[in-house]
Design a protein around this motif. Structure first.
Motif, PDB file in Angstrom:
ATOM      1  N   ASN A  64      53.265 -66.181 -68.286  1.00  0.00           N
ATOM      2  CA  ASN A  64      54.871 -66.272 -68.328  1.00  0.00           C
ATOM      3  C   ASN A  64      55.381 -65.012 -67.187  1.00  0.00           C
ATOM      4  O   ASN A  64      56.810 -65.090 -67.537  1.00  0.00           O
ATOM      5  N   THR A  65      54.658 -64.423 -66.515  1.00  0.00           N
ATOM      6  CA  THR A  65      55.350 -63.889 -65.493  1.00  0.00           C
ATOM      7  C   THR A  65      55.528 -64.518 -64.253  1.00  0.00           C
ATOM      8  O   THR A  65      54.762 -65.181 -63.616  1.00  0.00           O
ATOM      9  N   PRO A  66      56.766 -64.318 -63.640  1.00  0.00           N
ATOM     10  CA  PRO A  66      57.112 -64.788 -62.584  1.00  0.00           C
ATOM     11  C   PRO A  66      56.082 -64.641 -61.357  1.00  0.00           C
ATOM     12  O   PRO A  66      55.682 -63.471 -61.365  1.00  0.00           O
ATOM     13  N   VAL A  67      55.781 -65.582 -60.451  1.00  0.00           N
ATOM     14  CA  VAL A  67      54.899 -65.300 -59.307  1.00  0.00           C
ATOM     15  C   VAL A  67      55.787 -65.181 -58.180  1.00  0.00           C
ATOM     16  O   VAL A  67      57.040 -65.812 -57.867  1.00  0.00           O
ATOM     17  N   ILE A  68      55.683 -64.064 -57.286  1.00  0.00           N
ATOM     18  CA  ILE A  68      56.534 -63.736 -55.935  1.00  0.00           C
ATOM     19  C   ILE A  68      55.829 -64.100 -54.642  1.00  0.00           C
ATOM     20  O   ILE A  68      54.675 -63.985 -54.482  1.00  0.00           O
ATOM     21  N   SER A  69      56.720 -64.916 -53.926  1.00  0.00           N
ATOM     22  CA  SER A  69      56.168 -65.357 -52.838  1.00  0.00           C
ATOM     23  C   SER A  69      57.015 -64.710 -51.781  1.00  0.00           C
ATOM     24  O   SER A  69      58.352 -64.638 -51.759  1.00  0.00           O
ATOM     25  N   THR A  70      56.305 -64.060 -50.650  1.00  0.00           N
ATOM     26  CA  THR A  70      57.203 -63.485 -49.659  1.00  0.00           C
ATOM     27  C   THR A  70      57.254 -64.163 -48.274  1.00  0.00           C
ATOM     28  O   THR A  70      56.426 -64.674 -47.853  1.00  0.00           O
ATOM     29  N   ARG A  71      58.538 -64.368 -47.812  1.00  0.00           N
ATOM     30  CA  ARG A  71      58.748 -65.080 -46.493  1.00  0.00           C
ATOM     31  C   ARG A  71      59.587 -64.267 -45.475  1.00  0.00           C
ATOM     32  O   ARG A  71      60.411 -63.525 -46.052  1.00  0.00           O
ATOM     33  N   ALA A  72      59.585 -64.562 -44.128  1.00  0.00           N
ATOM     34  CA  ALA A  72      60.324 -64.047 -43.263  1.00  0.00           C
ATOM     35  C   ALA A  72      61.191 -65.074 -42.773  1.00  0.00           C
ATOM     36  O   ALA A  72      60.611 -66.255 -42.588  1.00  0.00           O
ATOM     37  N   VAL A  73      62.400 -64.962 -42.485  1.00  0.00           N
ATOM     38  CA  VAL A  73      63.462 -65.956 -41.975  1.00  0.00           C
ATOM     39  C   VAL A  73      64.259 -65.385 -41.088  1.00  0.00           C
ATOM     40  O   VAL A  73      64.684 -64.366 -41.157  1.00  0.00           O
ATOM     41  N   GLN A 131      65.609 -61.626 -42.193  1.00  0.00           N
ATOM     42  CA  GLN A 131      65.305 -61.136 -43.335  1.00  0.00           C
ATOM     43  C   GLN A 131      63.884 -61.446 -43.854  1.00  0.00           C
ATOM     44  O   GLN A 131      63.314 -62.471 -43.518  1.00  0.00           O
ATOM     45  N   VAL A 132      63.496 -60.544 -44.912  1.00  0.00           N
ATOM     46  CA  VAL A 132      62.388 -60.655 -45.404  1.00  0.00           C
ATOM     47  C   VAL A 132      62.763 -60.951 -46.959  1.00  0.00           C
ATOM     48  O   VAL A 132      63.692 -60.014 -47.384  1.00  0.00           O
ATOM     49  N   ILE A 133      62.395 -61.995 -47.555  1.00  0.00           N
ATOM     50  CA  ILE A 133      62.921 -62.627 -48.849  1.00  0.00           C
ATOM     51  C   ILE A 133      61.610 -62.564 -49.723  1.00  0.00           C
ATOM     52  O   ILE A 133      60.506 -63.282 -49.654  1.00  0.00           O
ATOM     53  N   HIS A 134      61.794 -62.064 -50.863  1.00  0.00           N
ATOM     54  CA  HIS A 134      61.040 -62.443 -52.095  1.00  0.00           C
ATOM     55  C   HIS A 134      61.431 -63.700 -52.994  1.00  0.00           C
ATOM     56  O   HIS A 134      62.560 -63.478 -53.473  1.00  0.00           O
ATOM     57  N   ARG A 135      60.811 -64.689 -52.979  1.00  0.00           N
ATOM     58  CA  ARG A 135      61.291 -65.819 -54.002  1.00  0.00           C
ATOM     59  C   ARG A 135      60.402 -65.584 -55.259  1.00  0.00           C
ATOM     60  O   ARG A 135      59.205 -65.557 -55.258  1.00  0.00           O
ATOM     61  N   LYS A 136      60.937 -65.266 -56.526  1.00  0.00           N
ATOM     62  CA  LYS A 136      60.022 -65.270 -57.762  1.00  0.00           C
ATOM     63  C   LYS A 136      60.297 -66.775 -58.164  1.00  0.00           C
ATOM     64  O   LYS A 136      61.468 -67.240 -58.792  1.00  0.00           O
ATOM     65  N   PHE A 137      58.978 -67.293 -58.616  1.00  0.00           N
ATOM     66  CA  PHE A 137      59.072 -68.556 -59.052  1.00  0.00           C
ATOM     67  C   PHE A 137      58.842 -68.329 -60.625  1.00  0.00           C
ATOM     68  O   PHE A 137      57.885 -67.716 -60.989  1.00  0.00           O
ATOM     69  N   GLY A 138      59.796 -68.950 -61.428  1.00  0.00           N
ATOM     70  CA  GLY A 138      59.378 -68.913 -62.980  1.00  0.00           C
ATOM     71  C   GLY A 138      58.369 -69.561 -63.508  1.00  0.00           C
ATOM     72  O   GLY A 138      57.884 -70.720 -62.977  1.00  0.00           O
ATOM     73  N   LEU A 139      57.278 -68.967 -64.608  1.00  0.00           N
ATOM     74  CA  LEU A 139      56.434 -69.818 -65.080  1.00  0.00           C
ATOM     75  C   LEU A 139      56.538 -69.725 -66.483  1.00  0.00           C
ATOM     76  O   LEU A 139      57.127 -68.821 -67.025  1.00  0.00           O
ATOM     77  N   SER A 140      55.913 -70.682 -67.317  1.00  0.00           N
ATOM     78  CA  SER A 140      55.935 -70.815 -68.660  1.00  0.00           C
ATOM     79  C   SER A 140      54.600 -71.578 -68.947  1.00  0.00           C
ATOM     80  O   SER A 140      54.242 -72.536 -68.618  1.00  0.00           O
ATOM     81  N   GLY A 141      53.858 -70.387 -69.637  1.00  0.00           N
ATOM     82  CA  GLY A 141      52.396 -71.002 -70.087  1.00  0.00           C
ATOM     83  C   GLY A 141      51.575 -71.377 -68.681  1.00  0.00           C
ATOM     84  O   GLY A 141      50.509 -72.200 -68.623  1.00  0.00           O
ATOM     85  N   GLY A 142      51.729 -70.573 -67.604  1.00  0.00           N
ATOM     86  CA  GLY A 142      51.066 -70.665 -66.369  1.00  0.00           C
ATOM     87  C   GLY A 142      51.436 -71.960 -65.594  1.00  0.00           C
ATOM     88  O   GLY A 142      51.182 -72.165 -64.498  1.00  0.00           O
ATOM     89  N   ARG A 143      52.666 -72.837 -66.062  1.00  0.00           N
ATOM     90  CA  ARG A 143      53.171 -73.688 -65.078  1.00  0.00           C
ATOM     91  C   ARG A 143      54.334 -73.672 -64.597  1.00  0.00           C
ATOM     92  O   ARG A 143      55.146 -72.868 -65.285  1.00  0.00           O
ATOM     93  N   PRO A 144      54.738 -74.004 -63.404  1.00  0.00           N
ATOM     94  CA  PRO A 144      56.180 -73.651 -62.679  1.00  0.00           C
ATOM     95  C   PRO A 144      57.423 -74.248 -63.595  1.00  0.00           C
ATOM     96  O   PRO A 144      57.211 -75.552 -64.155  1.00  0.00           O
ATOM     97  N   THR A 145      58.468 -73.445 -63.953  1.00  0.00           N
ATOM     98  CA  THR A 145      59.560 -74.259 -64.720  1.00  0.00           C
ATOM     99  C   THR A 145      60.556 -74.725 -63.793  1.00  0.00           C
ATOM    100  O   THR A 145      61.351 -75.426 -64.344  1.00  0.00           O
TER     101      THR A 145
END
Length: 162
Positions: A64-73, A131-145
């Motif tokens: 249930n913890t968010p996953v962080i993806s880093t990207r540069a734009v 910019q360097v951006i962290h995108r936090k994807f929400g999870l619930s039970g291991g699945r993306p919300t």
């Protein structure tokens, strides 16, 4: 041409036996290594590898913890984002993510990403910032919300001559 014929082996090779003190030294070395492995397994972290566990493979995250993806734009004058991660600038994701701390200390290094992008794409629109951006994807039970939040971690405004 002479042929060399080896004589047949006369007897089994002699077995060398360790002295009692050599056996004790070897046993002590084995016990020390096993002790380090045990201590590293219980209290260690990635920095102690191979005596500590490699956390990426030995643990799992809370589902249930968010996953962080880093990207540069790169950002154009029109406000459009241009992806600078991956093959566009010749850096792999892990290589880039390993430099985040350094980029926070020296954001001007992001200008190098813009230069590499513009060299590879000469007809691309000019960039005004990177910019360097962290995108936090929400999870619930291991699945993306489907929910996510973006946070700008590092930003560098580009001069007009870049």
């Amino acid at each position: 041409m002479q042929s060399s014929v080896l004589p047949p082996p006369t007897a089994e090779p002699e077995v060398l036996r360790l002295s009692p003190s050599a056996r004790r030294r070897r046993m002590a070395a084995v016990l020390v290594v096993l002790g380090l492995l045990l201590a590293g397994t219980v209290w260690g972290d990635d920095d102690e590898f191979p005596f500590g566990p490699f956390r990426m493979y030995s643990t799992r995250n809370d589902p249930n913890t968010p996953v962080i993806s880093t990207r540069a734009v790169g950002v154009t004058a029109a406000g459009e984002e241009v992806r600078l991660s991956g093959g566009q600038v010749g850096l792999r994701r892990a290589e880039f993510e390993g430099q985040i701390g350094r980029l926070r200390e020296h954001p001007e290094l992001l200008g190098l990403l813009a230069e590499a992008y513009l060299e590879a794409n000469p007809s691309a629109p000019d960039l005004v910032s990177v910019q360097v951006i962290h995108r936090k994807f929400g999870l619930s039970g291991g699945r993306p919300t489907g929910e996510y939040t973006d946070t700008v971690v590092v930003e560098h405004e580009l001069a007009d001559d870049e």
